[in-house]
Design a protein around this motif. Sequence first.
Motif, PDB file in Angstrom:
ATOM      1  N   HIS A   1      28.172   4.145 -14.223  1.00 44.52           N
ATOM      2  CA  HIS A   1      27.894   3.269 -15.371  1.00 44.52           C
ATOM      3  C   HIS A   1      29.070   2.333 -15.591  1.00 44.52           C
ATOM      4  O   HIS A   1      30.236   2.723 -15.468  1.00 44.52           O
ATOM      5  N   VAL A   2      28.754   1.074 -15.948  1.00 41.20           N
ATOM      6  CA  VAL A   2      29.778   0.080 -16.263  1.00 41.20           C
ATOM      7  C   VAL A   2      29.400  -0.625 -17.562  1.00 41.20           C
ATOM      8  O   VAL A   2      28.256  -1.058 -17.738  1.00 41.20           O
ATOM      9  N   SER A   3      30.344  -0.711 -18.492  1.00 47.13           N
ATOM     10  CA  SER A   3      30.207  -1.548 -19.689  1.00 47.13           C
ATOM     11  C   SER A   3      31.310  -2.588 -19.649  1.00 47.13           C
ATOM     12  O   SER A   3      32.496  -2.241 -19.549  1.00 47.13           O
ATOM     13  N   VAL A   4      30.926  -3.845 -19.716  1.00 45.64           N
ATOM     14  CA  VAL A   4      31.888  -4.948 -19.711  1.00 45.64           C
ATOM     15  C   VAL A   4      31.872  -5.619 -21.072  1.00 45.64           C
ATOM     16  O   VAL A   4      30.813  -6.020 -21.568  1.00 45.64           O
ATOM     17  N   PHE A   5      33.061  -5.761 -21.672  1.00 43.85           N
ATOM     18  CA  PHE A   5      33.215  -6.466 -22.942  1.00 43.85           C
ATOM     19  C   PHE A   5      33.867  -7.811 -22.650  1.00 43.85           C
ATOM     20  O   PHE A   5      34.872  -7.870 -21.927  1.00 43.85           O
ATOM     21  N   ALA A   6      33.301  -8.889 -23.198  1.00 42.49           N
ATOM     22  CA  ALA A   6      33.790 -10.213 -22.822  1.00 42.49           C
ATOM     23  C   ALA A   6      33.561 -11.228 -23.942  1.00 42.49           C
ATOM     24  O   ALA A   6      32.781 -10.992 -24.871  1.00 42.49           O
ATOM     25  N   ASP A   7      34.244 -12.347 -23.825  1.00 37.35           N
ATOM     26  CA  ASP A   7      34.056 -13.496 -24.706  1.00 37.35           C
ATOM     27  C   ASP A   7      34.299 -14.758 -23.882  1.00 37.35           C
ATOM     28  O   ASP A   7      35.450 -15.067 -23.563  1.00 37.35           O
ATOM     29  N   PRO A   8      33.268 -15.502 -23.513  1.00 36.26           N
ATOM     30  CA  PRO A   8      33.446 -16.702 -22.685  1.00 36.26           C
ATOM     31  C   PRO A   8      34.418 -17.720 -23.282  1.00 36.26           C
ATOM     32  O   PRO A   8      35.080 -18.447 -22.540  1.00 36.26           O
ATOM     33  N   GLN A   9      34.514 -17.764 -24.611  1.00 40.19           N
ATOM     34  CA  GLN A   9      35.431 -18.721 -25.241  1.00 40.19           C
ATOM     35  C   GLN A   9      36.897 -18.393 -24.966  1.00 40.19           C
ATOM     36  O   GLN A   9      37.764 -19.244 -25.114  1.00 40.19           O
ATOM     37  N   GLN A  10      37.177 -17.148 -24.566  1.00 39.75           N
ATOM     38  CA  GLN A  10      38.565 -16.739 -24.334  1.00 39.75           C
ATOM     39  C   GLN A  10      38.913 -16.641 -22.847  1.00 39.75           C
ATOM     40  O   GLN A  10      39.915 -16.042 -22.489  1.00 39.75           O
ATOM     41  N   LYS A  11      38.100 -17.247 -21.993  1.00 36.61           N
ATOM     42  CA  LYS A  11      38.399 -17.224 -20.562  1.00 36.61           C
ATOM     43  C   LYS A  11      39.560 -18.164 -20.273  1.00 36.61           C
ATOM     44  O   LYS A  11      39.487 -19.362 -20.534  1.00 36.61           O
ATOM     45  N   ILE A  12      40.661 -17.627 -19.727  1.00 32.12           N
ATOM     46  CA  ILE A  12      41.843 -18.448 -19.488  1.00 32.12           C
ATOM     47  C   ILE A  12      42.199 -18.562 -18.010  1.00 32.12           C
ATOM     48  O   ILE A  12      43.173 -19.215 -17.667  1.00 32.12           O
ATOM     49  N   PHE A  13      41.407 -17.933 -17.148  1.00 32.71           N
ATOM     50  CA  PHE A  13      41.582 -18.106 -15.709  1.00 32.71           C
ATOM     51  C   PHE A  13      40.371 -18.859 -15.161  1.00 32.71           C
ATOM     52  O   PHE A  13      39.229 -18.475 -15.409  1.00 32.71           O
ATOM     53  N   GLU A  14      40.636 -19.926 -14.413  1.00 29.47           N
ATOM     54  CA  GLU A  14      39.569 -20.776 -13.911  1.00 29.47           C
ATOM     55  C   GLU A  14      38.572 -20.018 -13.044  1.00 29.47           C
ATOM     56  O   GLU A  14      37.390 -20.323 -13.022  1.00 29.47           O
ATOM     57  N   ASP A  15      39.055 -19.018 -12.290  1.00 29.11           N
ATOM     58  CA  ASP A  15      38.163 -18.290 -11.399  1.00 29.11           C
ATOM     59  C   ASP A  15      37.537 -17.075 -12.067  1.00 29.11           C
ATOM     60  O   ASP A  15      36.896 -16.250 -11.415  1.00 29.11           O
ATOM     61  N   GLY A  16      37.706 -16.951 -13.382  1.00 27.29           N
ATOM     62  CA  GLY A  16      37.078 -15.852 -14.103  1.00 27.29           C
ATOM     63  C   GLY A  16      35.565 -15.965 -14.066  1.00 27.29           C
ATOM     64  O   GLY A  16      34.997 -17.037 -13.836  1.00 27.29           O
ATOM     65  N   ALA A  17      34.895 -14.849 -14.317  1.00 29.54           N
ATOM     66  CA  ALA A  17      33.438 -14.790 -14.181  1.00 29.54           C
ATOM     67  C   ALA A  17      32.736 -15.309 -15.434  1.00 29.54           C
ATOM     68  O   ALA A  17      33.126 -15.003 -16.561  1.00 29.54           O
ATOM     69  N   SER A  18      31.681 -16.078 -15.225  1.00 33.34           N
ATOM     70  CA  SER A  18      30.829 -16.522 -16.325  1.00 33.34           C
ATOM     71  C   SER A  18      29.912 -15.373 -16.743  1.00 33.34           C
ATOM     72  O   SER A  18      29.803 -14.341 -16.056  1.00 33.34           O
ATOM     73  N   GLU A  19      29.222 -15.574 -17.861  1.00 31.35           N
ATOM     74  CA  GLU A  19      28.270 -14.549 -18.317  1.00 31.35           C
ATOM     75  C   GLU A  19      27.214 -14.283 -17.250  1.00 31.35           C
ATOM     76  O   GLU A  19      26.900 -13.118 -16.951  1.00 31.35           O
ATOM     77  N   ASP A  20      26.678 -15.338 -16.651  1.00 28.47           N
ATOM     78  CA  ASP A  20      25.644 -15.177 -15.621  1.00 28.47           C
ATOM     79  C   ASP A  20      26.186 -14.436 -14.398  1.00 28.47           C
ATOM     80  O   ASP A  20      25.492 -13.612 -13.802  1.00 28.47           O
ATOM     81  N   LYS A  21      27.435 -14.733 -14.015  1.00 26.60           N
ATOM     82  CA  LYS A  21      28.032 -14.073 -12.849  1.00 26.60           C
ATOM     83  C   LYS A  21      28.230 -12.577 -13.108  1.00 26.60           C
ATOM     84  O   LYS A  21      28.016 -11.744 -12.220  1.00 26.60           O
ATOM     85  N   ILE A  22      28.662 -12.243 -14.324  1.00 32.36           N
ATOM     86  CA  ILE A  22      28.845 -10.825 -14.649  1.00 32.36           C
ATOM     87  C   ILE A  22      27.503 -10.100 -14.621  1.00 32.36           C
ATOM     88  O   ILE A  22      27.375  -9.011 -14.042  1.00 32.36           O
ATOM     89  N   LEU A  23      26.494 -10.711 -15.228  1.00 38.07           N
ATOM     90  CA  LEU A  23      25.163 -10.107 -15.226  1.00 38.07           C
ATOM     91  C   LEU A  23      24.658  -9.907 -13.803  1.00 38.07           C
ATOM     92  O   LEU A  23      24.083  -8.862 -13.468  1.00 38.07           O
ATOM     93  N   SER A  24      24.893 -10.898 -12.951  1.00 44.43           N
ATOM     94  CA  SER A  24      24.454 -10.808 -11.554  1.00 44.43           C
ATOM     95  C   SER A  24      25.201  -9.702 -10.813  1.00 44.43           C
ATOM     96  O   SER A  24      24.598  -8.925 -10.059  1.00 44.43           O
ATOM     97  N   SER A  25      26.537  -9.635 -11.023  1.00 41.64           N
ATOM     98  CA  SER A  25      27.339  -8.615 -10.332  1.00 41.64           C
ATOM     99  C   SER A  25      26.935  -7.207 -10.744  1.00 41.64           C
ATOM    100  O   SER A  25      26.921  -6.277  -9.928  1.00 41.64           O
ATOM    101  N   LEU A  26      26.596  -7.050 -12.024  1.00 44.66           N
ATOM    102  CA  LEU A  26      26.207  -5.733 -12.528  1.00 44.66           C
ATOM    103  C   LEU A  26      24.724  -5.448 -12.314  1.00 44.66           C
ATOM    104  O   LEU A  26      24.256  -4.351 -12.645  1.00 44.66           O
ATOM    105  N   ARG A  27      24.007  -6.450 -11.792  1.00 44.99           N
ATOM    106  CA  ARG A  27      22.572  -6.313 -11.539  1.00 44.99           C
ATOM    107  C   ARG A  27      21.827  -5.899 -12.810  1.00 44.99           C
ATOM    108  O   ARG A  27      21.004  -4.978 -12.816  1.00 44.99           O
ATOM    109  N   ILE A  28      22.155  -6.612 -13.878  1.00 40.22           N
ATOM    110  CA  ILE A  28      21.508  -6.342 -15.167  1.00 40.22           C
ATOM    111  C   ILE A  28      20.366  -7.334 -15.339  1.00 40.22           C
ATOM    112  O   ILE A  28      20.599  -8.543 -15.447  1.00 40.22           O
TER     113      ILE A  28
END
Length: 402
Positions: A156-183
């Motif tokens: 099981h994986v739970s990811v907590f995130a806030d797109p407004q606080q992304k400070i690394f250019e190569d960080g994952a978008s909401e869609d990318k996280i959802l895709s990686s977790l196959r949600i």
Amino acid sequence: MLHRTELTPEQLRIVEMSPESHRLILGPPGSGKTQVLIHRAAYLARNYNSKPERFKVLVFTNVIKEYIRSGIKFLDIPEDSVCTFDRLCLDMYQSHISRSIPKKNGKPDFVKIQSSVLSLVKMSPKIQRSQDFILVDEGQDLVPEAHEMICLMANHVSVFADPQQKIFEDGASEDKILSSLRIPNKSISLLGAYRNSPYVSQLAACFISDPAARQKYLSQMHTVQKVKERPLLFKALSYEEETDRLVEIIRARMMMNERIGIFVPTNRYVHGLAKGLQYMGIAVEKAVKRGEYDFNNASPKIATYHQAKGLTFDTVILPRLVNSAFGRLNQAVRQRILFVGIARATQWVYMSTVLGQEISELDVLSKAGNRNAIEIQTGLGSGNTQERIWDDADSDDDYSIL
């Protein structure tokens, strides 16, 4: 760390969500993401009888680990179960690949380390599903491949995130996280930011470029302003005058017994400013290396914007907002880290720059000043402090979060 009984019904609902599927939880600054993450770790470990070696809580920096240390002990979570993603990869590399790690410019080459560990996990059924669960804080600043690796490792994986606080250019978008977790379903929103006062929220919102996202953020602010004190932007006529005013502000806020956070772009500025303030009689602590700071005392803390994520202070001070300090960061990143820095404050924010040297992002504050969202002052040209107090040639001029 709040007691379980002090969590809101919404926070408690997320703590107790079933681990049968992966989860992505989004929440603005102050919505309690880290609180919920730590309580969820304790809940899952207790209810599913997970041994310490069978779960991980991944936090953004070692600074935030130190910040939540008392909460970890309070909830009986082993300290070894909490680490950064880089530390997890480093430990796995040395345990399964080689004790000798690849380096770049004398430091661990985490890009190569992470790539090697991802390949290892993909090829090793023994490592796959070796963890009952992994919880991730600040997931927007991990690359998509990191989420892929975590998903392979844990049931099981739970990811907590806030797109407004992304400070690394190569960080994952909401869609990318959802895709990686196959949600297949959408993310879950943790609504209601309880930390920022109205003035602080309005100032932070100036650095959200998307109008819809800005309005959504402002609609979630509920904290009462204890003292109606507008944020302040000071435009000095010289670097010396900026430093003198900074010293005055820090001393004044210390007299008010406030918790103070001072944020700058790089480790070089952290070390240089700390040295200079110590020279001028102000006791401060660098929130960089463990042992140099203690969140249980009232000393002002100095950190980079990257290290500040997840922390909370009564007053936040953002000095030296000049082009030379932010030169390596593009405009979009500068906007996001200013948002992150401001959002660490519960009650008041002080910002300072030097006329003719200011970063362009401060232009938006002129309109904020017209709306009485911030007070803007210009210096008188005084000052006798040397510019050298900001320079520390012996420290690394980088944006490291480790």
